[in-house]
Design a protein around this motif. Structure first.
Motif, PDB file in Angstrom:
ATOM      1  N   GLY A  63       0.846  -1.203   0.117  1.00 56.97           N
ATOM      2  CA  GLY A  63      -0.024   0.002   0.032  1.00 56.97           C
ATOM      3  C   GLY A  63       0.877   1.249   0.112  1.00 56.97           C
ATOM      4  O   GLY A  63       0.568   2.149  -0.514  1.00 56.97           O
ATOM      5  N   THR A  64       2.022   1.359   0.781  1.00 52.79           N
ATOM      6  CA  THR A  64       2.826   2.216   0.809  1.00 52.79           C
ATOM      7  C   THR A  64       3.257   2.636  -0.655  1.00 52.79           C
ATOM      8  O   THR A  64       3.462   3.891  -1.009  1.00 52.79           O
ATOM      9  CB  THR A  64       4.102   1.991   1.651  1.00 52.79           C
ATOM     10  OG1 THR A  64       3.611   1.517   3.051  1.00 52.79           O
ATOM     11  CG2 THR A  64       4.822   3.210   1.795  1.00 52.79           C
ATOM     12  N   SER A  88      -3.479   8.699  10.821  1.00 54.61           N
ATOM     13  CA  SER A  88      -3.569   7.610   9.843  1.00 54.61           C
ATOM     14  C   SER A  88      -2.247   6.572  10.326  1.00 54.61           C
ATOM     15  O   SER A  88      -1.538   7.309  11.185  1.00 54.61           O
ATOM     16  CB  SER A  88      -3.325   8.109   8.429  1.00 54.61           C
ATOM     17  OG  SER A  88      -3.314   7.152   7.410  1.00 54.61           O
ATOM     18  N   PHE A  89      -2.079   5.795   9.589  1.00 56.26           N
ATOM     19  CA  PHE A  89      -0.853   4.967   9.789  1.00 56.26           C
ATOM     20  C   PHE A  89       0.089   5.842   9.080  1.00 56.26           C
ATOM     21  O   PHE A  89      -0.001   6.500   8.202  1.00 56.26           O
ATOM     22  CB  PHE A  89      -1.044   3.633   8.881  1.00 56.26           C
ATOM     23  CG  PHE A  89       0.243   2.873   9.228  1.00 56.26           C
ATOM     24  CD1 PHE A  89       0.724   2.438  10.162  1.00 56.26           C
ATOM     25  CD2 PHE A  89       0.981   2.546   7.826  1.00 56.26           C
ATOM     26  CE1 PHE A  89       2.066   1.672  10.226  1.00 56.26           C
ATOM     27  CE2 PHE A  89       2.257   1.440   8.020  1.00 56.26           C
ATOM     28  CZ  PHE A  89       2.644   1.231   9.259  1.00 56.26           C
ATOM     29  N   ASP A 160      -6.279   7.209  -0.221  1.00 57.49           N
ATOM     30  CA  ASP A 160      -5.716   6.238   0.686  1.00 57.49           C
ATOM     31  C   ASP A 160      -6.660   5.309   1.218  1.00 57.49           C
ATOM     32  O   ASP A 160      -7.587   5.479   2.313  1.00 57.49           O
ATOM     33  CB  ASP A 160      -4.946   6.766   1.912  1.00 57.49           C
ATOM     34  CG  ASP A 160      -4.250   5.404   2.523  1.00 57.49           C
ATOM     35  OD1 ASP A 160      -4.713   4.275   2.691  1.00 57.49           O
ATOM     36  OD2 ASP A 160      -3.251   6.104   3.373  1.00 57.49           O
ATOM     37  N   CYS A 162      -6.283   1.899   2.000  1.00 64.17           N
ATOM     38  CA  CYS A 162      -5.747   0.902   2.658  1.00 64.17           C
ATOM     39  C   CYS A 162      -6.542   0.170   3.629  1.00 64.17           C
ATOM     40  O   CYS A 162      -6.191  -0.932   3.897  1.00 64.17           O
ATOM     41  CB  CYS A 162      -4.412   1.383   3.078  1.00 64.17           C
ATOM     42  SG  CYS A 162      -3.244   1.795   1.594  1.00 64.17           S
ATOM     43  N   LYS A 189      -5.346  -6.631   6.708  1.00 64.78           N
ATOM     44  CA  LYS A 189      -6.289  -5.710   5.932  1.00 64.78           C
ATOM     45  C   LYS A 189      -7.777  -6.639   5.537  1.00 64.78           C
ATOM     46  O   LYS A 189      -7.626  -7.715   5.818  1.00 64.78           O
ATOM     47  CB  LYS A 189      -5.740  -5.136   4.670  1.00 64.78           C
ATOM     48  CG  LYS A 189      -4.387  -4.229   5.174  1.00 64.78           C
ATOM     49  CD  LYS A 189      -4.795  -2.969   5.932  1.00 64.78           C
ATOM     50  CE  LYS A 189      -3.684  -2.456   6.415  1.00 64.78           C
ATOM     51  NZ  LYS A 189      -3.048  -1.471   5.868  1.00 64.78           N
ATOM     52  N   TYR A 314      -4.384   5.685  16.401  1.00 62.45           N
ATOM     53  CA  TYR A 314      -3.033   5.464  16.662  1.00 62.45           C
ATOM     54  C   TYR A 314      -2.429   6.378  17.811  1.00 62.45           C
ATOM     55  O   TYR A 314      -3.101   7.325  18.189  1.00 62.45           O
ATOM     56  CB  TYR A 314      -2.364   5.830  15.422  1.00 62.45           C
ATOM     57  CG  TYR A 314      -2.548   5.208  14.266  1.00 62.45           C
ATOM     58  CD1 TYR A 314      -1.969   3.600  13.948  1.00 62.45           C
ATOM     59  CD2 TYR A 314      -3.711   5.435  13.327  1.00 62.45           C
ATOM     60  CE1 TYR A 314      -2.286   2.986  13.003  1.00 62.45           C
ATOM     61  CE2 TYR A 314      -3.794   4.438  12.214  1.00 62.45           C
ATOM     62  CZ  TYR A 314      -3.175   3.403  12.211  1.00 62.45           C
ATOM     63  OH  TYR A 314      -3.603   2.416  11.086  1.00 62.45           O
TER      64      TYR A 314
END
Ligand SMILES: *Cc1c(COP(=O)(O)O)cnc(C)c1O
Length: 379
Positions: A63-64, A88-89, A160, A162, A189, A314
């Motif tokens: 995903g990155t 977000s991540f 995004d 993801c 995921k 997070y």
């Protein structure tokens, strides 16, 4: 003795159920010896495109990479700013940094935990070259409002997605609204491979061609390199695994929706808790079930003591991470994001979670927060 511990996610149940199919699919890749890209990846791309209603799918390594290549393909680079969110991540921001651009964070809406579109316009500068909303926890961002500003200022949107496989915004799949939509197939995921993998979806054929070249060293035909690209291919084995699992994604997301409804039923009225709700436009994919709770760290500890694994998504927002210290953003600069990072608690949620397990999570949590509420009244 039967263990009553409840994990946060348990992939072993679905892998046991699909073992035969998965082994047969992997064997097919071994027989074809097509491991880096190849026909299995092409078949997955076609099927994932049919699933989400997107014309073009480009399978990549993660995903990155999907986010990073999207930015590069849109020509974003040195001196550019990209607006995104801080809850977000970290990969969302890293992709921007790895494209040599600067992330600019806007705060989020407290009820959806996604980009607050009312803050977008004033974050735009002449350097702004893209907007990356995140469909966090599987809840779609407010796309109409974001796209309106995107059109007004002529700035492309990269989604995004993801955490948003199968999430819908006004009946249409998340990831299909922007110039590109980026997916991760990290094992945990909603649709997960057995390693790292990702995909970019787009309806723009020209952009798709460019992305296909970029993921494979800028190559058009063997050893003819028309762009400087990278090695960002999806593995054949991951594509084989994903093809098997994609057939179950709809049913798995339905199970997640049922679990979310059951949590709501069992937790409504529990003191000191705010339950996640879907906005009127949203049909979330419930990648995570995140409640807001007072004295979050005490609640997390008590859940851990009861052998129930919860998560925090997070604990430190990106703008307060050491890695982004150079941006010079202080605590207080994104108040909603910061408050959420202190209050959010993710409960165990995965398709195979049983009714008995879910009820034990809810009952234990209700007991813990009730006890804390009584203590608060006593002091
Ligand atoms: C998982 C995730 C990513 C990164 O995906 P990888 O496949 O792990 O590289 C990016 N953004 C969000 C919101 C994610 O949850």
């Amino acid at each position: 003795m039967i263990s009553t511990g409840i994990p946060f996610v348990d992939l072993s149940v679905q892998h046991r159920a699909l073992r035969g199919e998965l082994e047969a699919a992997i064997a097919e890749v071994i027989d074809a010896s097509a491991f880096a890209g190849g026909p299995m990846v092409a078949r997955f791309e076609e099927e994932f495109g049919a699933f989400c209603g997107s014309r073009q799918v480009i399978g990549v390594g993660s995903g990155t990479e999907a986010l990073w290549l999207s930015l590069l393909a849109l020509g974003i680079g040195v001196g550019d700013e990209v607006i995104t969110v801080s809850n977000s991540f970290i990969a969302t921001a890293e992709a921007i940094s790895f494209a040599s651009a600067t992330p600019v964070f806007v705060d989020v809406d407290a009820s959806t935990c996604t980009m607050d579109p009312t803050l977008l316009a004033r974050a735009i500068t002449p350097r702004t070259k893209a907007i990356i909303p995140v469909h966090l926890f599987g809840h779609p961002a407010d796309m109409d409002s974001i796209l309106k500003i995107s059109r007004q200022y002529n700035i492309p949107v990269i989604e995004d997605a993801c955490q948003g496989h199968g999430a819908k915004y006004r009946g249409r799949y998340a990831g299909t609204f922007g110039a590109t939509g980026c997916f991760s197939f990290y094992p945990g995921k909603n649709l997960g491979s057995m390693g790292d993998a990702g995909a970019i979806v787009t309806d723009d054929a020209e952009l798709a061609d460019k992305l296909r070249r970029m993921r494979n060293h800028g190559q058009t035909t063997k050893y003819r390199h028309v762009n400087i690209g990278w090695n960002a291919r999806m593995d054949g084995i991951q594509a084989a695994v994903l093809r098997v699992k994609l057939r179950h994604l709809g049913a798995w997301n339905d199970a997640r929706r049922r679990h979310a409804a059951a949590y709501r039923l069992h937790l409504t009225g529990a003191p000191g808790i705010l339950l996640p709700t879907a906005a009127s436009y949203a049909d979330p994919a419930w990648h995570l079930y995140c409640i807001r709770v007072r004295e979050r760290d005490a609640v997390l500890q008590a859940m851990t003591d009861a052998d129930i694994v919860c998560g925090i998504h997070y604990p430190v927002p990106i703008h307060l991470q050491e890695a982004y210290g150079a941006l010079g953003l202080r605590r207080g600069s994104l108040p909603v994001t910061e408050r959420l990072s202190e209050e959010l608690l993710s409960l165990p949620l995965y398709p195979e979670l049983t009714r008995v397990q879910l009820e034990r999570v809810a009952k234990t949590l209700r007991k813990i927060v009730t006890h804390l509420a009584v203590q608060r009244k006593c002091v």
